[in-house]
Write an enzyme that holds these catalytic residues in place. Structure first.
Site, mmCIF file in Angstrom:
data_model
loop_
_atom_site.group_PDB
_atom_site.id
_atom_site.type_symbol
_atom_site.label_atom_id
_atom_site.label_comp_id
_atom_site.label_asym_id
_atom_site.label_seq_id
_atom_site.Cartn_x
_atom_site.Cartn_y
_atom_site.Cartn_z
ATOM 1 N N ASP A 11 0.874 -1.174 0.000
ATOM 2 C CA ASP A 11 0.000 0.000 0.000
ATOM 3 C C ASP A 11 0.912 1.225 0.000
ATOM 4 O OD1 ASP A 11 0.952 0.209 2.598
ATOM 5 O OD2 ASP A 11 -1.033 0.286 3.550
ATOM 6 N N CYS A 68 3.510 -3.063 3.983
ATOM 7 C CA CYS A 68 2.651 -1.932 4.370
ATOM 8 C C CYS A 68 3.376 -1.197 5.494
ATOM 9 C CB CYS A 68 1.238 -2.381 4.745
ATOM 10 S SG CYS A 68 1.085 -3.431 6.202
ATOM 11 N N HIS A 101 11.256 -23.867 8.287
ATOM 12 C CA HIS A 101 10.345 -24.641 9.123
ATOM 13 C C HIS A 101 8.879 -24.480 8.724
ATOM 14 C CE1 HIS A 101 13.287 -25.000 12.810
ATOM 15 N NE2 HIS A 101 13.864 -25.302 11.657
ATOM 16 N N HIS A 136 9.016 -30.888 9.751
ATOM 17 C CA HIS A 136 8.351 -29.601 9.511
ATOM 18 C C HIS A 136 7.233 -29.747 8.486
ATOM 19 C CE1 HIS A 136 11.357 -27.874 12.018
ATOM 20 N NE2 HIS A 136 12.327 -28.305 11.232
HETATM 21 C C1 RB5 Z 1 -1.682 2.714 6.438
HETATM 22 O O1 RB5 Z 1 -1.739 3.939 7.113
HETATM 23 C C2 RB5 Z 1 -1.363 1.595 7.417
HETATM 24 O O2 RB5 Z 1 -2.467 1.359 8.232
HETATM 25 C C3 RB5 Z 1 -0.979 0.349 6.673
HETATM 26 O O3 RB5 Z 1 0.113 0.600 5.859
HETATM 27 C C4 RB5 Z 1 -0.569 -0.849 7.528
HETATM 28 O O4 RB5 Z 1 0.349 -0.490 8.497
HETATM 29 C C5 RB5 Z 1 -1.656 -1.671 8.034
HETATM 30 O O5 RB5 Z 1 -1.442 -2.706 8.679
#
Ligand code: RB5
Length: 144
Positions: A11, A68, A101, A136
């Site tokens: 993201d 993210c 694992h 595993h």
């Molecule tokens: C975005 O602000 C943030 O919430 C996203 O990148 C992430 O950390 C969500 O888990």
């Protein structure tokens, strides 16, 4: 590792590291699919995580990488797809063992949590490490 095909997505919170990881993949001639996001504009991480997860479980790619802000939202979402074993890693030991694992097929990273060079080291060890199988495999089979 040269024969791996990887799907990568982020993201807005993971966009910069996604681009750095893509540079890494290009340098090593690792084939990849970039599912986005493609700008810093805010977007919804679950959509990206689901797209990478579907590429992995359908066999269109071998493994996935998701970034993210924390890596948490990506890992929660990716693990909702049957057959996905997504590992959120903040150190190289966990990255190595998640492959050896747990046979993790998606790596999740948090751009707002770890430094860029550590993130790239984690990617490197995660892509290079194979699944050990044996006892595993029995445990991974129980998960599945
Ligand atoms: C975005 O602000 C943030 O919430 C996203 O990148 C992430 O950390 C969500 O888990």
């Amino acid at each position: 590792m040269d024969h791996l095909k990887v799907a990568i997505g982020s993201d807005h919170g993971g966009f910069n590291y996604k681009q750095k990881i893509i540079d890494y993949l290009k340098c090593r001639n690792i084939e990849f699919v970039d599912v986005g996001t493609y700008t810093m504009e805010a977007c919804d991480y679950p959509d990206i995580a689901r797209n990478v997860a579907e590429l992995v479980v359908s066999g269109q790619v071998d493994r996935g990488i998701l970034v993210c802000g924390t890596g948490i939202g990506m890992s929660i979402t990716a693990n909702k797809t049957r057959g996905i074993r997504a590992a959120l890693c903040g150190d190289t030991y966990s990255a190595r063992v998640s492959r050896a694992h747990n046979n993790a097929n998606i790596l999740c990273l948090g751009e707002r949590v770890i430094g860029e060079h550590l993130a790239l080291d984690i990617v490197d060890v995660w892509l290079k490490t194979g699944f050990e199988g044996g006892r595993h495999k029995r445990r991974v089979d129980i998960i599945e």
